[in-house]
Each structure stands twice: as C-alpha cells, then as structure tokens.
Design a protein around this motif. Structure first.
Motif, mmCIF file in Angstrom:
data_model
loop_
_atom_site.group_PDB
_atom_site.id
_atom_site.type_symbol
_atom_site.label_atom_id
_atom_site.label_comp_id
_atom_site.label_asym_id
_atom_site.label_seq_id
_atom_site.Cartn_x
_atom_site.Cartn_y
_atom_site.Cartn_z
ATOM 1 N N VAL A 218 0.843 -1.207 0.000
ATOM 2 C CA VAL A 218 0.000 0.000 0.000
ATOM 3 C C VAL A 218 0.875 1.253 0.000
ATOM 4 N N GLN A 219 1.959 1.240 0.775
ATOM 5 C CA GLN A 219 2.847 2.401 0.813
ATOM 6 C C GLN A 219 3.484 2.645 -0.553
ATOM 7 N N LEU A 220 3.990 1.593 -1.192
ATOM 8 C CA LEU A 220 4.605 1.763 -2.509
ATOM 9 C C LEU A 220 3.585 2.202 -3.551
ATOM 10 N N GLU A 221 2.374 1.666 -3.471
ATOM 11 C CA GLU A 221 1.323 2.090 -4.408
ATOM 12 C C GLU A 221 0.989 3.561 -4.214
ATOM 13 N N ALA A 222 1.002 4.033 -2.968
ATOM 14 C CA ALA A 222 0.734 5.449 -2.707
ATOM 15 C C ALA A 222 1.890 6.315 -3.194
ATOM 16 N N ILE A 223 3.105 5.869 -2.985
ATOM 17 C CA ILE A 223 4.277 6.629 -3.448
ATOM 18 C C ILE A 223 4.189 6.842 -4.954
ATOM 19 N N HIS A 224 3.859 5.785 -5.683
ATOM 20 C CA HIS A 224 3.895 5.849 -7.146
ATOM 21 C C HIS A 224 2.539 6.164 -7.772
ATOM 22 N N ASP A 225 1.505 6.313 -6.936
ATOM 23 C CA ASP A 225 0.159 6.557 -7.441
ATOM 24 C C ASP A 225 -0.217 5.503 -8.479
ATOM 25 N N HIS A 226 0.054 4.264 -8.124
ATOM 26 C CA HIS A 226 -0.255 3.126 -9.001
ATOM 27 C C HIS A 226 -0.748 1.979 -8.139
ATOM 28 N N LYS A 227 -1.962 1.538 -8.364
ATOM 29 C CA LYS A 227 -2.532 0.448 -7.575
ATOM 30 C C LYS A 227 -2.625 -0.801 -8.434
ATOM 31 N N SER A 228 -2.058 -1.877 -7.927
ATOM 32 C CA SER A 228 -2.118 -3.151 -8.633
ATOM 33 C C SER A 228 -3.379 -3.914 -8.229
ATOM 34 N N PRO A 229 -4.007 -4.622 -9.169
ATOM 35 C CA PRO A 229 -5.154 -5.461 -8.800
ATOM 36 C C PRO A 229 -4.728 -6.732 -8.062
ATOM 37 N N LEU A 230 -3.426 -7.007 -8.042
ATOM 38 C CA LEU A 230 -2.892 -8.201 -7.399
ATOM 39 C C LEU A 230 -2.215 -7.829 -6.083
ATOM 40 N N ARG A 231 -2.235 -8.741 -5.126
ATOM 41 C CA ARG A 231 -1.602 -8.503 -3.833
ATOM 42 C C ARG A 231 -0.426 -9.449 -3.665
ATOM 43 N N ALA A 232 0.697 -8.892 -3.270
ATOM 44 C CA ALA A 232 1.916 -9.678 -3.125
ATOM 45 C C ALA A 232 1.734 -10.839 -2.152
ATOM 46 N N ARG A 233 0.954 -10.620 -1.112
ATOM 47 C CA ARG A 233 0.762 -11.657 -0.084
ATOM 48 C C ARG A 233 0.187 -12.938 -0.660
ATOM 49 N N ASP A 234 -0.564 -12.821 -1.767
ATOM 50 C CA ASP A 234 -1.198 -13.995 -2.373
ATOM 51 C C ASP A 234 -0.223 -14.829 -3.200
ATOM 52 N N PHE A 235 0.989 -14.329 -3.382
ATOM 53 C CA PHE A 235 1.968 -15.020 -4.218
ATOM 54 C C PHE A 235 3.181 -15.482 -3.416
ATOM 55 N N LEU A 236 3.066 -15.458 -2.096
ATOM 56 C CA LEU A 236 4.180 -15.881 -1.256
ATOM 57 C C LEU A 236 4.462 -17.371 -1.439
ATOM 58 N N MET A 237 5.750 -17.693 -1.411
ATOM 59 C CA MET A 237 6.194 -19.076 -1.497
ATOM 60 C C MET A 237 6.945 -19.430 -0.218
ATOM 61 N N ALA A 238 6.720 -20.627 0.286
ATOM 62 C CA ALA A 238 7.453 -21.103 1.451
ATOM 63 C C ALA A 238 8.783 -21.706 1.005
ATOM 64 N N ARG A 239 9.711 -21.786 1.943
ATOM 65 C CA ARG A 239 11.022 -22.370 1.639
ATOM 66 C C ARG A 239 10.874 -23.811 1.163
ATOM 67 N N ARG A 240 9.939 -24.547 1.758
ATOM 68 C CA ARG A 240 9.751 -25.943 1.357
ATOM 69 C C ARG A 240 9.228 -26.049 -0.077
ATOM 70 N N THR A 241 8.497 -25.016 -0.519
ATOM 71 C CA THR A 241 8.016 -25.018 -1.902
ATOM 72 C C THR A 241 9.178 -24.871 -2.866
ATOM 73 N N LEU A 242 10.118 -24.003 -2.519
ATOM 74 C CA LEU A 242 11.317 -23.861 -3.343
ATOM 75 C C LEU A 242 12.077 -25.182 -3.416
ATOM 76 N N LEU A 243 12.238 -25.819 -2.268
ATOM 77 C CA LEU A 243 12.952 -27.087 -2.246
ATOM 78 C C LEU A 243 12.213 -28.139 -3.067
#
Length: 222
Positions: free
Chosen positions: A13-38
């Motif tokens: 939200v802070q970065l979107e406010a800084i750049h006046d650009h709102k993404s329809p996607l949320r970073a939290r929904d794309f998190l990967m766990a370490r075990r997923t990488l492995l």
C-alpha cells in the motif's frame, strides 16, 4: 506488532501510494514457502527472491521472503511509534522485504502496460523503492535529518552473495550505483528542502519510465 502478511500489505500500500499506481494483485497472495522452493528442486539463494516462469497461459510468479526477515521485524508495527525502527535498527530486514514487494509491484505494472522488463530495471526500481519507503517512515515522523544517512547504509555499505555470476554481480552493482546516486540527488533536491510533493512527483515520474529511458533518467538525475 504486525503479522508478516500485515507488513507485506502495508509495504505494498505504501509503494502504491508513493507511485500513485494500484495493482489489482496482492503480493501476499503469491508468497512461497522455503519448502516449496525445495520441492521445485532449488534452495533459497537469497532472503528475497521473485521467481518468474513463463508458462502456456502467461507468467507464473512466486515471491519468497525468508522467515528470518519477519523474525527480525516481529516487534515492529509500521503505523505506530515503533515503525521508525524500520528505517533505523531494523533497516536491513525492512529493505529486503520492501525490495521483494517492489519487484512484485513493478512486474505487475509492466504487465499492465504490456511492457518488457529487464532484470536491471527490476533491480534498480527495487533499490529506489527501499530507499523511498524508509525515507518516508522517517520523514513522516519528523526525522528528515536522518534520511541522508540511509544513502550510505543502503548503497555504501553493501556486500554481494558469493554465488553470483560475473554478469549477475555487475547487474547488482549497476543497480546500486544508479539508485544510490539517484537517492542522494533526491535528498539534496527535495528532502533537505522539505519538498515532499516534489519528492513524490519525481518518484512517480521515474516509476513510469521504461527501459533505457529509466536508466538514463536516473543517471542524469544523479
């Protein structure tokens, strides 16, 4: 104390406010766990990584942020008094999480604009964003005099992971040099003079430049 997901949301939200650009996607929904990488046959190579794979239906994206980063930030709430520590004693962990969210947001912006994005552009924007986010945490708490110190901490006292290839190291060094010079120019032109609106205007302009135009703009500004 903010949870990891709350902190990621706050940073986006802070970065979107800084750049006046709102993404329809949320970073939290794309998190990967370490075990997923492995499970994909590869270890985590850095505390933050944006993984992008081009598939038949478009890009598959995953954001890895090491649990240790959130352990470091566990006693901090970005919207309370303790939030100042994000830009002070907790700066390395905050900068890493911010850079990861920045990579995600900038990739989303490029996809929205149907633009190709180089790895150098992605790295440079991440470097600029971690400075801008930390600077505003200080500025918003009446501590703009401390912002200049961020430049040395973020861009002067750096080391690089030993597994990097020569080309990868050159890319990171170039991103550090361009973003560091740009950040110092922002401090001189806007922070030192209390010009918040112009500070944000400049960041928004550079965010919307692509490819060589962005790199040239940052180099000239520095």
């Amino acid at each position: 104390m903010a949870s990891p997901l709350e902190l990621i949301d706050h940073i986006q939200v802070q970065l979107e406010a800084i750049h006046d650009h709102k993404s329809p996607l949320r970073a939290r929904d794309f998190l990967m766990a370490r075990r997923t990488l492995l499970g994909l046959g590869r270890p985590a190579l850095a505390p933050e990584e944006l993984l992008v794979v081009e598939g038949p239906q478009g890009l598959d994206v995953g954001l890895y942020l090491a649990p240790e980063l959130f352990q470091e930030l566990r006693r901090v709430h970005p919207e309370r008094r303790s939030g100042a520590s994000l830009a002070l004693d907790r700066l390395p962990a905050f900068a890493a999480v911010t850079e990861g969210v920045s990579h995600f947001l900038y990739l989303s912006a490029a996809a929205d604009a149907d633009r190709q994005l180089s790895r150098l552009e992605l790295e440079v924007q991440g470097e600029v964003d971690k400075f801008a986010a930390a600077a505003l945490h200080l500025w918003g708490r009446g501590l703009p005099r401390l912002v200049s110190g961020l430049c040395d901490r973020l861009f002067g006292r750096v080391s690089y992971l030993p597994h990097l290839t020569a080309d990868e190291r050159l890319r990171y060094e170039t991103a550090n040099r361009l973003a560091g010079g740009y950040a110092r120019s922002l401090v001189e032109r806007f922070v030192a003079r209390g010009r918040l609106d112009q500070f944000l205007g400049e960041l928004r302009q550079s965010f919307r430049l692509w490819s060589g135009d962005k790199l040239h703009h940052l180099a000239i500004a520095a």
